[in-house]
Design an enzyme around this catalytic site. Structure first.
Site, PDB file in Angstrom:
ATOM      1  N   ARG A 162     -32.784  23.619  23.906  1.00 16.40           N
ATOM      2  CA  ARG A 162     -31.305  24.053  23.983  1.00 16.40           C
ATOM      3  C   ARG A 162     -30.898  25.302  24.329  1.00 16.40           C
ATOM      4  O   ARG A 162     -31.817  26.305  24.214  1.00 16.40           O
ATOM      5  CB  ARG A 162     -30.504  23.779  22.774  1.00 16.40           C
ATOM      6  CG  ARG A 162     -30.865  22.046  22.169  1.00 16.40           C
ATOM      7  CD  ARG A 162     -30.016  22.103  20.680  1.00 16.40           C
ATOM      8  NE  ARG A 162     -30.320  20.784  20.125  1.00 16.40           N
ATOM      9  CZ  ARG A 162     -31.077  20.414  19.298  1.00 16.40           C
ATOM     10  NH1 ARG A 162     -31.979  21.193  18.838  1.00 16.40           N
ATOM     11  NH2 ARG A 162     -31.229  19.047  18.947  1.00 16.40           N
ATOM     12  N   LYS A 185     -31.343  22.508  15.611  1.00 13.79           N
ATOM     13  CA  LYS A 185     -30.242  22.051  14.631  1.00 13.79           C
ATOM     14  C   LYS A 185     -30.650  21.881  13.213  1.00 13.79           C
ATOM     15  O   LYS A 185     -31.814  21.250  13.078  1.00 13.79           O
ATOM     16  CB  LYS A 185     -29.463  20.938  15.298  1.00 13.79           C
ATOM     17  CG  LYS A 185     -28.745  21.287  16.312  1.00 13.79           C
ATOM     18  CD  LYS A 185     -28.108  19.855  17.071  1.00 13.79           C
ATOM     19  CE  LYS A 185     -27.114  20.556  18.233  1.00 13.79           C
ATOM     20  NZ  LYS A 185     -26.499  19.157  18.580  1.00 13.79           N
ATOM     21  N   HIS A 253     -27.341  22.767  30.373  1.00 13.65           N
ATOM     22  CA  HIS A 253     -27.615  21.684  29.429  1.00 13.65           C
ATOM     23  C   HIS A 253     -28.642  20.546  29.942  1.00 13.65           C
ATOM     24  O   HIS A 253     -29.381  19.716  29.663  1.00 13.65           O
ATOM     25  CB  HIS A 253     -26.610  21.093  28.554  1.00 13.65           C
ATOM     26  CG  HIS A 253     -27.154  20.303  27.357  1.00 13.65           C
ATOM     27  ND1 HIS A 253     -27.719  20.962  26.374  1.00 13.65           N
ATOM     28  CD2 HIS A 253     -26.854  19.209  26.889  1.00 13.65           C
ATOM     29  CE1 HIS A 253     -27.900  19.948  25.210  1.00 13.65           C
ATOM     30  NE2 HIS A 253     -27.195  18.916  25.594  1.00 13.65           N
ATOM     31  N   ARG A 256     -32.200  20.475  30.308  1.00 15.99           N
ATOM     32  CA  ARG A 256     -32.907  19.632  29.236  1.00 15.99           C
ATOM     33  C   ARG A 256     -32.989  18.262  29.226  1.00 15.99           C
ATOM     34  O   ARG A 256     -33.831  17.360  28.949  1.00 15.99           O
ATOM     35  CB  ARG A 256     -32.020  20.252  27.781  1.00 15.99           C
ATOM     36  CG  ARG A 256     -32.332  19.547  26.451  1.00 15.99           C
ATOM     37  CD  ARG A 256     -31.805  20.111  25.366  1.00 15.99           C
ATOM     38  NE  ARG A 256     -31.599  19.218  24.240  1.00 15.99           N
ATOM     39  CZ  ARG A 256     -32.330  19.334  23.182  1.00 15.99           C
ATOM     40  NH1 ARG A 256     -33.500  19.885  23.320  1.00 15.99           N
ATOM     41  NH2 ARG A 256     -32.122  18.220  22.231  1.00 15.99           N
ATOM     42  N   HIS A 279     -34.778  15.601  18.006  1.00 17.84           N
ATOM     43  CA  HIS A 279     -33.758  14.483  17.839  1.00 17.84           C
ATOM     44  C   HIS A 279     -34.174  13.870  16.392  1.00 17.84           C
ATOM     45  O   HIS A 279     -35.281  13.356  16.399  1.00 17.84           O
ATOM     46  CB  HIS A 279     -33.516  13.406  18.858  1.00 17.84           C
ATOM     47  CG  HIS A 279     -32.975  13.999  20.117  1.00 17.84           C
ATOM     48  ND1 HIS A 279     -33.044  13.334  21.442  1.00 17.84           N
ATOM     49  CD2 HIS A 279     -32.102  15.067  20.340  1.00 17.84           C
ATOM     50  CE1 HIS A 279     -32.384  14.283  22.304  1.00 17.84           C
ATOM     51  NE2 HIS A 279     -31.636  15.161  21.520  1.00 17.84           N
ATOM     52  N   TYR A 288     -30.228  10.611  26.284  1.00 20.75           N
ATOM     53  CA  TYR A 288     -30.718  11.842  26.841  1.00 20.75           C
ATOM     54  C   TYR A 288     -31.647  11.511  28.266  1.00 20.75           C
ATOM     55  O   TYR A 288     -31.378  12.000  29.422  1.00 20.75           O
ATOM     56  CB  TYR A 288     -31.573  12.617  26.002  1.00 20.75           C
ATOM     57  CG  TYR A 288     -30.867  13.743  25.486  1.00 20.75           C
ATOM     58  CD1 TYR A 288     -29.735  13.803  24.597  1.00 20.75           C
ATOM     59  CD2 TYR A 288     -31.303  15.237  25.714  1.00 20.75           C
ATOM     60  CE1 TYR A 288     -29.017  14.686  24.180  1.00 20.75           C
ATOM     61  CE2 TYR A 288     -30.492  16.154  25.059  1.00 20.75           C
ATOM     62  CZ  TYR A 288     -29.534  16.038  24.451  1.00 20.75           C
ATOM     63  OH  TYR A 288     -28.635  16.915  23.932  1.00 20.75           O
TER      64      TYR A 288
END
Length: 307
Positions: A162, A185, A253, A256, A279, A288
């Site tokens: 990211r 995250k 983005h 990615r 993820h 994705y």
């Protein structure tokens, strides 16, 4: 509408936000967004009922109260996607509260979110991704700035990072080794392999960078020496993609997304790609990589012990 809550209700909201930030590993931005969404909901209910709401009235909210809030949000111009996010935050708050205090929150939890069309990621083709990086290398007359921008985008594409993860790297991460530890995250750490192209791009940038890069300083520096911001990266990518005639979806983005899709197209395992991207859900990775259901079922068949 102005927020009118009892002290007990305010304390409850604060306790839940602490829970989101600490136990669930929510980022500061996540906590702020959740707090804003739930505060807005509670503020509406206070005005809707015309009185200060304590814990007991909040527990007794009915489906019509939820519908009234949703109707008011839509009337104010809130889109279906944003309203679904707000409702998710409200449900999260009431679910936590109901589990803690043992009451029935079905009226809130059973509310259906508005439907909206999910936008699938649009990765670049392999040639387009390479062309974009090459074009970025010629966007600035200052060699070190061009090298810096190319190094950042190479990391996004070569490691699937990211933009926030790439820009959070410090001098302590340099020189890059074969494996890079990334805190993503929810403060979850993962390891991603680093391709020689990415290591070389960063080494080239560091050699040219006029700012001293120490262990505790940002690896990627702005012109004045401060931390490089995501907006600066987005602007240089925008300029390069316009020169190449690439669509507006060619963003940092998107690199990615391209990393994941190109790995899968080359025979990569979907579960492994999930780990590389950080993820929690395989369905997120599926989106994705734009993988179709048939390919997903093939992965399940090959990986599941009962298949």
């Amino acid at each position: 509408m102005s927020l009118s809550l009892s002290p007990a209700a305010r304390d409850l909201l604060a306790a839940w936000l602490d829970h989101v930030g600490a136990l669930r590993g929510g980022s500061k931005a996540t906590v702020t967004a959740y707090g804003s969404d739930v505060t807005g909901f509670l503020g509406f209910q206070s005005g809707h009922h015309g009185t200060t709401l304590g814990l007991t009235p909040l527990k007794g909210l009915a489906p019509r109260d939820i519908r009234a809030w949703m109707a008011a949000e839509r009337a104010s111009g809130v889109g279906a996607r944003s309203l679904a996010r707000k409702l998710s935050a409200v449900k999260s708050f009431f679910r936590w509260w109901a589990e803690r205090d043992g009451f029935d929150a079905t009226a809130i939890l059973s509310t259906r979110a508005p439907k909206f069309q999910k936008k699938l990621p649009r990765p670049l083709s392999v040639p387009a991704a390479k062309d974009l990086i090459d074009q970025i290398e010629h966007q600035d007359t200052r060699d070190w700035v061009s090298a810096r921008d190319a190094a950042v985008v190479t990391l996004l594409y070569g490691c699937g990072l990211r933009i926030s993860e790439a820009l959070s790297l410090t001098g302590n991460d340099y020189p890059l080794t074969d494996v890079l530890r990334i805190k993503g995250k929810g403060n979850k750490t993962r390891e991603v392999p680093v391709l020689p192209a990415a290591r070389n791009a960063i080494s080239h940038y560091v050699r040219l960078c006029p700012h001293v890069i120490e262990a505790a300083t940002p690896l990627f520096r702005g012109v004045r020496g401060g931390a490089l911001g995501p907006r600066q990266v987005a602007k240089v990518v925008e300029a390069a993609r316009m020169q190449l005639g690439l669509p507006a979806t060619a963003t940092p983005h998107a690199m990615r997304h391209s990393f994941a899709t190109h790995l899968l197209d080359a025979g990569g395992d979907l579960r492994a790609i999930q780990e590389l991207l950080g993820h929690e859900s395989l369905s997120t990775t599926q989106a994705y990589t734009a993988v179709d259901t048939a390919r997903l079922m093939e992965v399940y068949k090959n990986a599941h012990p009962k298949a």
